[in-house]
Design a protein around this motif. Structure first.
Motif, short mmCIF file in Angstrom:
data_model
loop_
_atom_site.label_atom_id
_atom_site.label_comp_id
_atom_site.label_asym_id
_atom_site.label_seq_id
_atom_site.Cartn_x
_atom_site.Cartn_y
_atom_site.Cartn_z
N ARG A 1 0.83 -1.22 0.00
CA ARG A 1 0.00 0.00 0.00
C ARG A 1 0.85 1.26 0.00
NH1 ARG A 1 -0.35 -2.03 5.18
NH2 ARG A 1 0.47 -0.62 6.78
N TRP B 1 -3.57 0.43 -4.21
CA TRP B 1 -3.53 -0.82 -3.46
C TRP B 1 -4.50 -0.69 -2.29
CZ3 TRP B 1 -0.61 -4.83 -5.24
CH2 TRP B 1 -0.59 -5.98 -4.46
N ALA B 2 -5.10 -1.77 -1.88
CA ALA B 2 -6.06 -1.73 -0.77
C ALA B 2 -5.39 -1.17 0.48
CB ALA B 2 -6.61 -3.13 -0.50
N ASP C 1 -4.73 -3.55 3.50
CA ASP C 1 -3.95 -4.78 3.29
C ASP C 1 -2.66 -4.70 4.10
OD1 ASP C 1 -2.56 -7.00 2.46
OD2 ASP C 1 -2.50 -6.45 0.35
N ASP C 2 -2.58 -5.48 5.16
CA ASP C 2 -1.40 -5.51 6.02
C ASP C 2 -0.50 -6.70 5.74
OD1 ASP C 2 -2.08 -3.17 7.39
OD2 ASP C 2 -3.39 -4.29 8.75
N ARG C 3 -0.92 -7.62 4.86
CA ARG C 3 -0.15 -8.84 4.61
C ARG C 3 0.79 -8.74 3.43
NH1 ARG C 3 -3.65 -13.89 3.96
NH2 ARG C 3 -1.57 -14.75 3.87
N SER C 4 0.38 -8.11 2.36
CA SER C 4 1.18 -8.08 1.12
C SER C 4 2.38 -7.16 1.26
CB SER C 4 0.33 -7.61 -0.05
OG SER C 4 -0.77 -8.46 -0.25
N ILE D 1 3.13 -12.57 -0.17
CA ILE D 1 2.16 -12.56 0.93
C ILE D 1 2.77 -13.26 2.12
CG2 ILE D 1 -0.10 -13.38 1.70
CD1 ILE D 1 -1.04 -13.17 -1.17
#
Length: 74
Positions: free
Chosen positions: A35, A41-42, A45-48, A74
């Protein structure tokens, strides 16, 4: 017999090809949350994670022109 005639030099050539190490391993890349890098980007989103890698335009000319390739995990 013809296959063996052509296969032997090919296999011998493969043994002589030097193994080139990668420019970077995944552990040494500057990973950041996607992000922060990618537009749209979403935001939640904390994983990517994303990183930019410089790669040659033509792999047969590694010292030639290059471009930045975005990669994610991921």
């Amino acid at each position: 017999m013809m296959i063996k005639k052509f296969l032997s030099p090919l296999l011998a050539g493969l043994v002589l090809i030097p193994v080139m190490p990668g420019v970077s391993s995944a552990d040494t890349l500057p990973w950041r949350p996607c992000r922060e890098i990618a537009n749209q980007w979403a935001p939640d989103d904390d994983r990517s994670e994303c990183a930019m890698v410089t790669v040659p335009v033509d792999h047969t000319e590694p010292g030639g022109r290059t471009f930045e390739l975005a990669i994610s995990r991921i």
